[in-house]
Design an enzyme around this catalytic site. Structure first.
Site, PDB file in Angstrom:
ATOM      1  N   LYS A  87       0.424   7.446   2.848  1.00 53.36           N
ATOM      2  CA  LYS A  87       1.361   6.666   2.036  1.00 53.36           C
ATOM      3  C   LYS A  87       0.650   6.238   0.752  1.00 53.36           C
ATOM      4  O   LYS A  87      -0.435   5.638   0.802  1.00 53.36           O
ATOM      5  CB  LYS A  87       1.808   5.444   2.846  1.00 53.36           C
ATOM      6  CG  LYS A  87       3.163   4.890   2.473  1.00 53.36           C
ATOM      7  CD  LYS A  87       3.588   3.861   3.511  1.00 53.36           C
ATOM      8  CE  LYS A  87       4.922   3.253   3.175  1.00 53.36           C
ATOM      9  NZ  LYS A  87       5.235   2.131   4.060  1.00 53.36           N
TER      10      LYS A  87
HETATM   11  O1  G3P Z   1       8.876   0.174   4.427  1.00 53.95           O
HETATM   12  C1  G3P Z   1       8.696  -0.824   3.476  1.00 53.95           C
HETATM   13  C2  G3P Z   1       9.055  -2.107   4.082  1.00 53.95           C
HETATM   14  O2  G3P Z   1       8.110  -2.446   5.056  1.00 53.95           O
HETATM   15  C3  G3P Z   1       9.246  -3.225   3.152  1.00 53.95           C
HETATM   16  O3  G3P Z   1      10.139  -4.053   3.773  1.00 53.95           O
HETATM   17  O4  G3P Z   1      11.308  -6.111   4.252  1.00 53.95           O
HETATM   18  O5  G3P Z   1       8.979  -6.166   3.310  1.00 53.95           O
HETATM   19  O6  G3P Z   1      10.901  -5.471   1.897  1.00 53.95           O
HETATM   20  P1  G3P Z   1      10.339  -5.532   3.273  1.00 53.95           P
END
Ligand code: G3P
Length: 218
Positions: A87
């Site tokens: 990633k």
């Molecule tokens: O895959 C990316 C994700 O983990 C981000 O999620 O909820 O932190 O915006 P969030």
């Protein structure tokens, strides 16, 4: 549509995997910090454990922001297991690294994507997956789902092979709308996948069937 779970928590991964519908796992440094993994060796071992648990693509993120550092880290991660997807953040050095990994046959996930322009760059570099963060766009009053739809249109126009992996998914409607748009993958917290099961009519109907069967038994 592929289903990935967005977590580094082994118990959650195990629970989702046991359902038999899991296609992979995505992690990020915040998710690793959340479960308290510390030290490079432990981080690498944690990724290895996930790879041994789930038969699917496992995204492991580089921390470096320079090309050489990303290559060094990415090659170390890719050597852990054939299912590792490196990633890489959507920055200039990241795009260069994605092109390098693509040429070497190493799978990549371009992360922190917030625009169609960025999506085009990642596809041109040959990214395996593209992660637009839809929930974080919603957080700043911008329609995250429109971005997913626009990227799908552009990728279809040019038959780019990069798969659209909708990330920063927060709830069941995000998942359903992504499916309607045609996103290739959604990566979701286990809680959002769990909520897809729920419908009050299912619960009421099951209670009724069980109650009626008692009458059949006598
Ligand atoms: O895959 C990316 C994700 O983990 C981000 O999620 O909820 O932190 O915006 P969030």
């Amino acid at each position: 549509m592929k289903f990935f779970v967005d977590t580094a928590d082994l118990k959650e991964i195990q629970e989702m995997n046991a359902l038999g519908i899991l296609d992979g796992v995505t992690t990020n440094p915040s998710l690793m910090a959340k479960i308290g993994v510390q030290g490079r060796e432990n981080v690498l071992n944690h990724y290895k454990t996930i790879c041994e648990m789930v038969d699917g693509d496992i995204s492991a993120e580089v921390i470096s922001t320079d090309f050489e550092g990303m290559i060094r880290e990415g090659e170390e991660l890719a050597a852990l297991h054939e299912n590792i997807v490196v990633k890489v953040p959507m920055i200039k050095e990241g795009i260069k690294a994605i092109k390098y990994f693509t040429d070497k046959g190493i799978k990549t996930n371009c992360t922190l994507v917030f625009s169609v322009g960025q999506a085009i760059l990642a596809a041109k570099a040959g990214a395996t997956y593209l992660s637009p963060f839809l929930g974080r766009l919603d957080d700043v009053s911008t329609d995250g789902l429109s971005l997913i739809a626009d990227i799908c249109t552009v990728y279809d126009n040019y038959m780019f092979e990069t798969e659209v992996l909708a990330a920063s998914v927060r709830h069941p409607m995000h998942i359903i709308e992504c499916a309607k748009i045609g996103a290739d993958v959604v990566t979701c917290p286990a809680s959002a996948i769990d909520k897809l099961f729920n419908h009050p009519l299912t619960d009421i109907g099951l209670q009724q069937f069980l109650a009626d069967y008692k009458k059949v038994e006598g």
